[in-house]
Design a protein around this motif. Structure first.
Motif, mmCIF file in Angstrom:
data_model
loop_
_atom_site.group_PDB
_atom_site.id
_atom_site.type_symbol
_atom_site.label_atom_id
_atom_site.label_comp_id
_atom_site.label_asym_id
_atom_site.label_seq_id
_atom_site.Cartn_x
_atom_site.Cartn_y
_atom_site.Cartn_z
ATOM 1 N N GLU A 65 -2.590 3.300 7.717
ATOM 2 C CA GLU A 65 -3.731 2.997 6.848
ATOM 3 C C GLU A 65 -4.990 3.704 7.338
ATOM 4 N N ASN B 113 0.793 -1.234 0.000
ATOM 5 C CA ASN B 113 0.000 0.000 0.000
ATOM 6 C C ASN B 113 0.825 1.282 0.000
ATOM 7 N N GLN C 81 -7.208 6.547 5.352
ATOM 8 C CA GLN C 81 -8.597 6.285 4.979
ATOM 9 C C GLN C 81 -9.580 7.240 5.647
#
Length: 238
Positions: free
Chosen positions: A139, A49, A143
């Motif tokens: 992450e 990612n 997000q």
């Protein structure tokens, strides 16, 4: 030679034919300890990612790399030579508000956390986190746009006190009882889905309440709303 270029079998062509995917999160590592940066780089480069686009060891260098590399997220050490991480965060948010800044620190006291958030940081993390928790935290902030430490949230929950409607009065009006319930859940670190389940409404309704709260508090996101609630005395850090 033509066939090799077309099927991508040669080593050189294979490398050139694999550009960084657009959906990868671009990271800038800003820390004056080279070993810490190297550890982060090894950890994050090994995921699917993230991609490290730049590193910086001083405050001024971090600002320069933000201009040149345009990262999505800056992992910012709170103590940098030349210009500390708080001042850097404030400057980055002034010139590049779209960049997410995640402050990393050995300090977990309320004063440092609030100082970082007041400078515009999107999140605050301890350098003592495990590798798995660090990746998960990055992450999350990518997000959701914010991240408040669990230990700070625990203290906030212990300090939640009676909300004073008079303290919320301003040119935009007074918050409703439903908005107050959402604010309490927000301070406790609940997601929109969790808040919706707790107060038996849809996630869309929660989003509407949040938008109204942001407007009335004069903030742009969940982190700023929590900080503003603390500043106005709606919750206590004691």
């Amino acid at each position: 030679m033509a066939d090799e270029r077309s099927n991508g079998h040669t080593k050189g062509v294979a490398v050139l034919s694999k550009p960084v995917k657009k959906d990868k999160v671009r990271l800038l590592l800003a820390d004056d300890h080279s070993l810490f940066r190297a550890g982060l780089k090894d950890l994050l480069d090994g995921t699917s990612n993230f991609v490290i686009v730049a590193e910086a060891s001083t405050g001024p260098e971090a600002l320069e790399m933000v201009e040149k590399k345009q990262p999505d997220i800056v992992l910012m050490d709170i103590r940098l030579p030349g210009m500390d991480g708080i001042a850097c965060t404030r400057q980055i948010k002034k010139t590049h508000p779209e960049v997410t800044v995640l402050v990393l620190s050995m300090y977990d006291d309320e004063s440092h956390v609030l100082e970082a958030f007041n400078a515009g940081a999107n999140g605050y993390l301890s350098k003592l986190l495990s590798a798995q928790d660090l990746v998960r935290a990055i992450e999350t902030v990518h997000q959701e746009g914010y991240l408040i430490p669990g230990n700070i949230m625990t203290r906030l929950m212990g300090g939640i006190r009676k909300l004073d409607l008079a303290a919320m009065e301003d040119a935009n009006g007074v918050v409703t009882k439903s908005e107050l319930r959402v604010l309490c859940s927000l301070v406790q670190g609940r997601s929109n889905k969790q808040i919706a389940e707790e107060i038996f409404v849809s996630e869309k309704t929660v989003k509407n309440h949040l938008n109204h709260l942001f407007k009335k508090l004069g903030v742009k996101n969940r982190t700023e709303a929590v900080v503003k609630a603390i500043e106005r005395g709606l919750v206590s850090m004691q």
